[in-house]
Design a protein around this motif. Sequence first.
Motif, PDB file in Angstrom:
ATOM      1  N   PRO A 288       0.825  -1.138  -0.085  1.00 30.00           N
ATOM      2  CA  PRO A 288      -0.117  -0.175  -0.046  1.00 30.00           C
ATOM      3  C   PRO A 288       0.646   1.199  -0.068  1.00 30.00           C
ATOM      4  N   ALA A 289       0.262   2.117  -0.636  1.00 33.36           N
ATOM      5  CA  ALA A 289       1.179   3.489  -0.867  1.00 33.36           C
ATOM      6  C   ALA A 289       0.757   4.379   0.187  1.00 33.36           C
ATOM      7  N   ARG A 290       1.333   4.022   1.478  1.00 32.61           N
ATOM      8  CA  ARG A 290       1.023   4.639   2.762  1.00 32.61           C
ATOM      9  C   ARG A 290       2.359   4.472   3.559  1.00 32.61           C
ATOM     10  N   ILE A 291       2.270   5.353   4.896  1.00 38.87           N
ATOM     11  CA  ILE A 291       3.435   5.236   5.804  1.00 38.87           C
ATOM     12  C   ILE A 291       2.761   4.287   6.708  1.00 38.87           C
ATOM     13  N   ARG A 292       3.561   3.473   7.443  1.00 39.93           N
ATOM     14  CA  ARG A 292       3.236   2.601   8.494  1.00 39.93           C
ATOM     15  C   ARG A 292       4.154   2.496   9.649  1.00 39.93           C
ATOM     16  N   VAL A 293       3.587   2.660  11.002  1.00 39.04           N
ATOM     17  CA  VAL A 293       4.373   2.487  12.087  1.00 39.04           C
ATOM     18  C   VAL A 293       4.290   0.916  12.427  1.00 39.04           C
ATOM     19  N   LEU A 294       5.720   0.510  12.472  1.00 43.30           N
ATOM     20  CA  LEU A 294       5.735  -1.079  13.022  1.00 43.30           C
ATOM     21  C   LEU A 294       6.261  -1.009  14.435  1.00 43.30           C
ATOM     22  N   SER A 295       5.710  -2.228  15.131  1.00 37.08           N
ATOM     23  CA  SER A 295       6.073  -2.559  16.420  1.00 37.08           C
ATOM     24  C   SER A 295       7.503  -2.960  16.413  1.00 37.08           C
ATOM     25  N   PRO A 296       8.528  -2.645  17.262  1.00 37.20           N
ATOM     26  CA  PRO A 296      10.036  -3.118  17.469  1.00 37.20           C
ATOM     27  C   PRO A 296       9.801  -4.795  17.239  1.00 37.20           C
ATOM     28  N   PHE A 297       8.863  -5.310  17.565  1.00 36.80           N
ATOM     29  CA  PHE A 297       8.758  -6.731  17.604  1.00 36.80           C
ATOM     30  C   PHE A 297       7.980  -7.347  16.059  1.00 36.80           C
ATOM     31  N   ASP A 298       7.754  -6.369  15.312  1.00 33.92           N
ATOM     32  CA  ASP A 298       7.327  -6.817  14.134  1.00 33.92           C
ATOM     33  C   ASP A 298       8.233  -7.779  13.394  1.00 33.92           C
ATOM     34  N   PRO A 299       7.314  -8.924  12.871  1.00 35.01           N
ATOM     35  CA  PRO A 299       8.043 -10.153  12.240  1.00 35.01           C
ATOM     36  C   PRO A 299       9.068  -9.549  11.011  1.00 35.01           C
ATOM     37  N   PRO A 334      10.186   1.780  13.868  1.00 39.02           N
ATOM     38  CA  PRO A 334      10.299   1.899  12.656  1.00 39.02           C
ATOM     39  C   PRO A 334       9.265   2.292  11.818  1.00 39.02           C
ATOM     40  N   LEU A 335       9.697   2.925  10.688  1.00 36.93           N
ATOM     41  CA  LEU A 335       8.507   3.578   9.759  1.00 36.93           C
ATOM     42  C   LEU A 335       8.926   3.232   8.499  1.00 36.93           C
ATOM     43  N   LEU A 336       7.548   2.517   7.852  1.00 35.16           N
ATOM     44  CA  LEU A 336       7.799   1.805   6.668  1.00 35.16           C
ATOM     45  C   LEU A 336       6.751   2.590   5.406  1.00 35.16           C
ATOM     46  N   GLU A 337       7.528   3.010   4.372  1.00 33.95           N
ATOM     47  CA  GLU A 337       6.921   3.761   3.233  1.00 33.95           C
ATOM     48  C   GLU A 337       6.942   2.909   2.157  1.00 33.95           C
ATOM     49  N   ASP A 338       5.776   2.393   1.697  1.00 37.18           N
ATOM     50  CA  ASP A 338       5.712   1.599   0.477  1.00 37.18           C
ATOM     51  C   ASP A 338       6.519   0.186   0.905  1.00 37.18           C
ATOM     52  N   ASP A 339       7.811   0.167   0.019  1.00 36.27           N
ATOM     53  CA  ASP A 339       8.612  -1.133   0.490  1.00 36.27           C
ATOM     54  C   ASP A 339      10.054  -0.668   1.073  1.00 36.27           C
ATOM     55  N   ARG A 340       9.855   0.716   1.899  1.00 37.48           N
ATOM     56  CA  ARG A 340      11.287   1.020   2.344  1.00 37.48           C
ATOM     57  C   ARG A 340      10.955   1.413   3.745  1.00 37.48           C
ATOM     58  N   LEU A 341      12.013   1.037   4.696  1.00 37.65           N
ATOM     59  CA  LEU A 341      12.057   1.478   6.031  1.00 37.65           C
ATOM     60  C   LEU A 341      12.795   2.739   6.058  1.00 37.65           C
ATOM     61  N   TRP A 360      13.163  10.389  13.626  1.00 41.51           N
ATOM     62  CA  TRP A 360      14.918  10.304  12.486  1.00 41.51           C
ATOM     63  C   TRP A 360      14.476   9.602  11.143  1.00 41.51           C
ATOM     64  N   LEU A 361      15.114  10.484  10.496  1.00 42.50           N
ATOM     65  CA  LEU A 361      14.930   9.854   8.978  1.00 42.50           C
ATOM     66  C   LEU A 361      16.266   9.146   8.515  1.00 42.50           C
TER      67      LEU A 361
END
Length: 400
Positions: A288-299, A334-341, A360-361
């Motif tokens: 998806p074309a969006r930003i997502r916040v990931l848990s530090p324990f995300d697989p 961590p921040l995920l945008e499309d297929d990029r952290l 932090w970017l």
Amino acid sequence: MPSPVLIPNATARRLFLARQALSRPPRQRLGAGGLLELIEALGFVQVDSISTVARAHHMILFARNQTYRPAHLDRLLERDRSLFEHWTHDAAVIPTAYYRYWHHRFDRERRDLVKRWRKWRREGFEHALESVLETVRAGGPTMARDLGQGMKKPAGGWWDWHPEKTALEYHWRTGALAIARRRGFQKVYDLSERVIPDDRRADRAGRNEFVDWACRSALARLGAATAGEIAAFWDLVAPRQAGDWCRRRLAAGDLIEVLVEPADGARPRKAFAFPDLPAQLRDLPAPPARIRVLSPFDPLIRDRARCRLLFGFDYRIEVFVPAAKREYGYYVFPLLEDDRLFGRIDMKHDKGVLRVTGLWLEPGVKLGKGRRAALDAELDRQRRFVGAEKVVFADGYMRT
């Protein structure tokens, strides 16, 4: 023998995102049945006691579907018994359909834990093993605090626990007890026969079937992986066993070798995959074309070495790092945008406010107008999910 297929880094990232259910439509209505299917697709969802925004398992599931509701998870765990709680690499929620394979883990824990605890010579532990099981059998669902006053709260590990708490954990880890539910995130233990459905509890996979399932199901969820990554996924088999399985299956034609290109452009790394993977690579879904916040324990990021290889993202959680020595913060997402952290964010839900204290970017990433709007949209989704009234940015939250 044909040359191994080269998987470019962008394709490898997209493959792993798809296998980790991060390329699914995030607004498609989930419900309890859909949630069970999602967890089965992931294999398990790690649980953790820390909650600065929401607990790890809730954030992992919300990152994949914004219609996720914790009440559905409670139903699957506590009423339907479609999920149970035990260990993979850490405590996790696991589909009860996989319980038949966990008997082998119970056997391993039985051997390892008794040896370890006897080495510590814990006074009262041997007696507590028998008495605690009798207490639960007679009294039903039991919390650690029910077994005596002044029990020491876990701090550094098993060695800090009261003998009765240690016995409860031993019987849970070895299968005699199960987690019936949690109250305030504290475990409520009961006999496995009163928690796990009879047909699931009575079914036990044979040794060869167990090893084959542990390796095959791990590789299916990783897409392409080394023997070490396959073993680490469930933490059910040793790397040697996974290596033997890979060699046997490769010789039989059930696996192929591939080359995975790292994010830094270094020499591609050999990995194993199923023979139909090259065809699947031509039709991978876009995330998806969006930003997502990931848990530090995300697989997606749990295997830190794999995360560096695929995404060029070096992440560690700094909970146990002294404040003065932290590079980022106590519990940074961590921040995920499309297929990029592309960055990480420090935030906390406190008294109806989602407070952002640090952002932090990654090198070369700019917070332009479009990315800022996408980040604001994700923070608003997080705000609504945890029930906060507003998002507040601390002065100087942008960090370099």
